[in-house]
Scaffold this active site. Structure first.
Site, PDB file in Angstrom:
ATOM      1  N   HIS A 516       0.823  -1.208   0.000  1.00 14.58           N
ATOM      2  CA  HIS A 516       0.000   0.000   0.000  1.00 14.58           C
ATOM      3  C   HIS A 516       0.848   1.245   0.000  1.00 14.58           C
ATOM      4  O   HIS A 516       1.154   1.821   1.033  1.00 14.58           O
ATOM      5  CB  HIS A 516      -0.958  -0.038   1.181  1.00 14.58           C
ATOM      6  CG  HIS A 516      -1.734  -1.309   1.213  1.00 14.58           C
ATOM      7  ND1 HIS A 516      -2.054  -1.984   2.349  1.00 14.58           N
ATOM      8  CD2 HIS A 516      -2.226  -2.057   0.189  1.00 14.58           C
ATOM      9  CE1 HIS A 516      -2.719  -3.077   2.042  1.00 14.58           C
ATOM     10  NE2 HIS A 516      -2.831  -3.152   0.729  1.00 14.58           N
TER      11      HIS A 516
HETATM   12  C1  LIG Z   1      -1.025  -8.860  -3.345  1.00 13.12           C
HETATM   13  C2  LIG Z   1      -1.863  -7.642  -3.141  1.00 13.12           C
HETATM   14  C3  LIG Z   1      -2.885  -7.664  -2.202  1.00 13.12           C
HETATM   15  C4  LIG Z   1      -3.662  -6.523  -2.014  1.00 13.12           C
HETATM   16  N1  LIG Z   1      -4.676  -6.590  -1.115  1.00 13.12           N
HETATM   17  C5  LIG Z   1      -5.444  -5.502  -0.905  1.00 13.12           C
HETATM   18  C6  LIG Z   1      -6.518  -5.546   0.019  1.00 13.12           C
HETATM   19  O1  LIG Z   1      -6.774  -6.562   0.660  1.00 13.12           O
HETATM   20  N2  LIG Z   1      -7.276  -4.435   0.172  1.00 13.12           N
HETATM   21  C7  LIG Z   1      -7.026  -3.281  -0.510  1.00 13.12           C
HETATM   22  O2  LIG Z   1      -7.740  -2.297  -0.304  1.00 13.12           O
HETATM   23  N3  LIG Z   1      -6.015  -3.225  -1.410  1.00 13.12           N
HETATM   24  C8  LIG Z   1      -5.227  -4.297  -1.611  1.00 13.12           C
HETATM   25  N4  LIG Z   1      -4.224  -4.242  -2.526  1.00 13.12           N
HETATM   26  C9  LIG Z   1      -4.031  -2.987  -3.285  1.00 13.12           C
HETATM   27  C10 LIG Z   1      -4.942  -2.946  -4.483  1.00 13.12           C
HETATM   28  O3  LIG Z   1      -4.660  -3.997  -5.346  1.00 13.12           O
HETATM   29  C11 LIG Z   1      -4.791  -1.602  -5.190  1.00 13.12           C
HETATM   30  O4  LIG Z   1      -5.093  -0.571  -4.264  1.00 13.12           O
HETATM   31  C12 LIG Z   1      -5.718  -1.421  -6.360  1.00 13.12           C
HETATM   32  O5  LIG Z   1      -5.669  -2.504  -7.233  1.00 13.12           O
HETATM   33  C13 LIG Z   1      -5.353  -0.128  -7.095  1.00 13.12           C
HETATM   34  O6  LIG Z   1      -6.187   0.051  -8.202  1.00 13.12           O
HETATM   35  P1  LIG Z   1      -5.753   1.000  -9.381  1.00 13.12           P
HETATM   36  O7  LIG Z   1      -6.839   0.942 -10.379  1.00 13.12           O
HETATM   37  O8  LIG Z   1      -5.334   2.312  -8.834  1.00 13.12           O
HETATM   38  O9  LIG Z   1      -4.407   0.347  -9.963  1.00 13.12           O
HETATM   39  P2  LIG Z   1      -4.194  -1.067 -10.662  1.00 13.12           P
HETATM   40  O10 LIG Z   1      -5.173  -2.034 -10.200  1.00 13.12           O
HETATM   41  O11 LIG Z   1      -2.759  -1.417 -10.507  1.00 13.12           O
HETATM   42  O12 LIG Z   1      -4.477  -0.768 -12.191  1.00 13.12           O
HETATM   43  C14 LIG Z   1      -3.626   0.028 -12.956  1.00 13.12           C
HETATM   44  C15 LIG Z   1      -3.505  -0.555 -14.352  1.00 13.12           C
HETATM   45  O13 LIG Z   1      -2.838   0.407 -15.138  1.00 13.12           O
HETATM   46  C16 LIG Z   1      -1.993  -0.277 -16.055  1.00 13.12           C
HETATM   47  N5  LIG Z   1      -0.947   0.660 -16.475  1.00 13.12           N
HETATM   48  C17 LIG Z   1       0.071   1.158 -15.732  1.00 13.12           C
HETATM   49  N6  LIG Z   1       0.814   1.999 -16.475  1.00 13.12           N
HETATM   50  C18 LIG Z   1       0.271   2.015 -17.708  1.00 13.12           C
HETATM   51  C19 LIG Z   1       0.608   2.694 -18.912  1.00 13.12           C
HETATM   52  N7  LIG Z   1       1.655   3.522 -18.972  1.00 13.12           N
HETATM   53  N8  LIG Z   1      -0.162   2.474 -20.011  1.00 13.12           N
HETATM   54  C20 LIG Z   1      -1.237   1.629 -19.955  1.00 13.12           C
HETATM   55  N9  LIG Z   1      -1.581   0.955 -18.848  1.00 13.12           N
HETATM   56  C21 LIG Z   1      -0.845   1.167 -17.725  1.00 13.12           C
HETATM   57  C22 LIG Z   1      -1.472  -1.464 -15.274  1.00 13.12           C
HETATM   58  O14 LIG Z   1      -1.059  -2.522 -16.141  1.00 13.12           O
HETATM   59  C23 LIG Z   1      -2.701  -1.836 -14.425  1.00 13.12           C
HETATM   60  O15 LIG Z   1      -3.465  -2.844 -15.024  1.00 13.12           O
HETATM   61  C24 LIG Z   1      -3.414  -5.345  -2.744  1.00 13.12           C
HETATM   62  C25 LIG Z   1      -2.390  -5.323  -3.685  1.00 13.12           C
HETATM   63  C26 LIG Z   1      -1.614  -6.459  -3.877  1.00 13.12           C
HETATM   64  C27 LIG Z   1      -0.536  -6.383  -4.880  1.00 13.12           C
END
Ligand SMILES: Cc1cc2nc3c(=O)[nH]c(=O)nc-3n(C[C@H](O)[C@H](O)[C@H](O)COP(=O)(O)OP(=O)(O)OC[C@H]3O[C@@H](n4cnc5c(N)ncnc54)[C@H](O)[C@@H]3O)c2cc1C
Ligand code: SF4
Length: 589
Positions: A516
């Protein structure tokens, strides 16, 4: 050869939770949305069928669905006078790399932040005086918990979150989290069931006068149909949850909750395996006109759009802002600039105890399966006589009993090889119980993100550089909370304790138990200290929105995703309800 695509109303960069929530809201409002995702398509039935889902070696050990290091990594140093080196193994960071992002392989702990988290500067000053903030760079978010509440509710309904409300319209309810901010209705699905270890933790903490409750979970306790009409099934407590997809359609994820509807909308287009290099500014530099991208075949292109939404995960959001040259780089020496400011990690510790002749059956588990007390989280306890602010949730968890991952979870003194190790593992696997503390982390002036001056990615663009170490507030807080967890473990009767307080040593990317990571493009009401206004709209280019944990100015003692999802709903509604009718700053500077 360059490819110029037809103009879209909105281009979304990255299709994880933040991107999917925004795309759903914006396409339902009739806007034409193009999402560009650098990872591949991933589907529950074909990529995570139950027959391969429980493959720990593939998904947890070998990190099958994380972003490959060859694509990009982050460089790291503790202080700005050191040379940063690239992180070579995903431990502290575990970036998503497919449609669904890290929302495919997350665990599902589904928290709202506390009212205090959103107004940390004001409330600390009011309760303890400004002296308590010394050495920290505290600032409010520009939005209160009460303003966030309807958006939290919307995200929870989409995700189907299981739990029991501890504060229903101001009425405190035993069995729920009595410290949580007020909710207008209960969780969409009831809480998960206790394992043996959770029951022991619950009973003991209750006897000690604390307030245990079941952690709200994106592992659904019963069958559920969300407001988009998507059906989900009940969790089977399979234990192969985080780092894995859920073949059972039980884990809240973009795949399970949003994509089945989004992919059918004619005004939605998805480009996969295509990486956005940066946003492109108009000649006057005041707005952006689209994004430059590169396909996996190496073909460069341009996607024009009226509005650009960067939803690429916290670290990549900040990197894309820097590569796009929108906003001024933060400089820790002068305190000027906003991009990279208020970077933060999270302060975690764990206490494991062993219970001879008891069977914890750790193979029964769910990603978010845990009982927690919040009596030492946030500002739920009096800090007047303490030399820190903030705190941590203290949980007894049953999140996984995966056999490979637990091979080292042995009582101290056990050999780590040969027949003694095998016998030790057979003895300790069943008898261990772990208490985990997930703590707040407060910003300080010297912690920040910028572009690395040495290392580049495969496209020749600089990697993101992180400069971070624990500050004294985090160190003191972690010590205090870990001591409380040790007391609880002793009271439960655990023996041979193994204590791991991560803030005892300098931060390094291979020793952490949290993924996080937050800040770097934070929200606020003052453009000199925040990159975004309270609707996550860039102060420097009003048609650019940056959505993710990059917007958090400080970290709560919770996982971030429900707050990311709620902020995404709020930003998307501001775009289609207000911004498209009058494209201009939504808030005066
Ligand atoms: C193992 C693990 C367990 C977790 N458990 C929890 C939990 O229990 N509870 C909780 O609240 N959170 C948890 N998290 C955190 C949670 O996964 C994230 O907070 C959440 O997924 C963030 O969402 P997001 O859409 O911001 O980013 P992401 O889900 O990472 O999505 C971003 C996307 O953007 C894409 N991307 C990046 N750069 C580019 C680019 N330049 N061009 C095109 N595409 C791009 C990536 O490929 C990705 O698919 C956990 C994370 C992990 C790794
Ligand atoms: S623990 Fe539950 S939610 Fe997680 S993968 Fe298994 S069935 Fe799915």
């Amino acid at each position: 050869m360059s490819q110029i695509r037809n103009k879209a109303d909105v281009v979304i960069v990255g299709l994880g939770w933040a991107g999917s929530v925004m795309a759903e809201e914006l396409t339902r409002a009739g806007l034409h949305v193009v999402a560009i995702e650098r990872g591949a398509w991933r589907d529950t039935s074909t990529d995570f069928p139950v027959s391969i889902d429980a493959d720990e070696l593939r998904f947890h050990t070998r990190r099958k669905i994380l972003q490959p290091m060859s694509v990009e990594t982050t460089t790291f140093r503790n202080r700005h006078d050191q040379l940063a080196a690239p992180v070579r193994n995903w431990s502290a960071f575990q970036y998503g790399w497919n449609v669904g992002g890290a929302g495919t392989h997350w665990a599902g702990m589904s928290w709202r932040f506390t009212p205090w988290d959103f107004e940390v500067a004001t409330r600390t000053r009011e309760r303890y005086g400004a002296g308590k903030m010394q050495g920290l760079q505290l600032q409010d978010w520009g939005v209160t918990y009460d303003e966030m509440a309807p958006f939290y509710d919307r995200f929870e309904r989409i995700a189907g979150t299981s739990g029991y409300a501890g504060n229903l319209n101001g009425e405190r309810r035993k069995g729920g989290n009595v410290f949580e901010g007020a909710r207008t209705r209960d969780y969409p699905t009831p809480p998960l069931q206790d394992t043996h270890w959770m029951s022991k933790f619950r009973q003991t903490t209750e006897n000690m006068g604390y307030n245990p409750f079941t952690v709200p979970a994106g592992n659904l306790s019963q069958a559920y149909v969300n407001p988009l009409g998507v059906s989900m099934g009940p969790c089977t407590y399979c234990g192969f949850c985080d780092f894995h997809g859920c073949g059972n359609f039980s884990k809240s994820s973009p795949q399970a909750c949003i994509l089945p509807v989004l992919m059918r909308r004619p005004n939605f287009t998805l480009l996969t395996e295509t990486e956005v290099l940066h946003a492109v500014k108009h000649d006057d530099g005041k707005t952006v006109k689209g994004v430059k991208f590169i396909t996996k075949e190496g073909v460069e292109g341009f996607q024009p759009a009226d509005i650009v939404c960067i939803t690429a995960y916290q670290m990549d959001n900040v990197r894309l802002m820097l590569l796009s040259q929108v906003g001024e780089q933060y400089d820790p020496r002068t305190g000027r600039g906003t991009i990279g400011r208020n970077y933060n990690y999270q302060t975690c510790s764990s206490v494991t105890g062993f219970f001879d002749n008891e069977y914890m059956n750790p193979f029964i588990g769910g990603g978010a399966l845990a009982v927690q007390i919040d009596d030492f989280n946030g500002d739920n306890f009096d800090h007047s006589d303490l030399d820190f602010i903030g705190g941590a949730g203290i949980m007894g968890f049953s999140t996984n009993g995966r056999p490979i991952q637990n091979m080292n979870g042995l009582r101290p003194g056990t050999k780590r090889w040969g027949s003694e190790w095998k016998a030790g593992y057979a003895r300790d696997y069943q008898t261990a119980g772990t208490i985990f503390c997930q703590g707040t982390s407060m910003p300080m002036r010297e912690a920040y993100l910028d572009l690395d001056t040495h290392y580049k990615d495969r496209h020749g663009q600089p990697l993101l550089r992180m400069t971070f170490d624990w500050n004294q507030n985090d160190v003191r807080m972690a010590k205090y909370v870990t001591d409380r967890a040790i007391n609880i473990m002793r009271e439960i009767g655990g023996q041979h304790l193994v204590v791991d307080n991560q803030a005892e040593k300098s931060w390094n990317p291979y020793m952490q138990h949290s993924s996080h990571t937050i800040g770097g493009a934070v929200m606020g009401t003052d453009p000199t200290t925040s990159a975004l206004n309270p609707y996550l709209q860039s102060w420097d280019a009003h048609n650019l929105f940056v959505v993710g944990a990059s917007a958090f100015p400080n970290n709560g003692g919770y996982n971030p995703t429900v707050t990311v999802g709620a902020l995404a709903v709020r930003a998307a509604q501001a775009i289609h309800q207000t911004y498209v009718k009058n494209p201009a700053p939504l808030v005066g500077a």
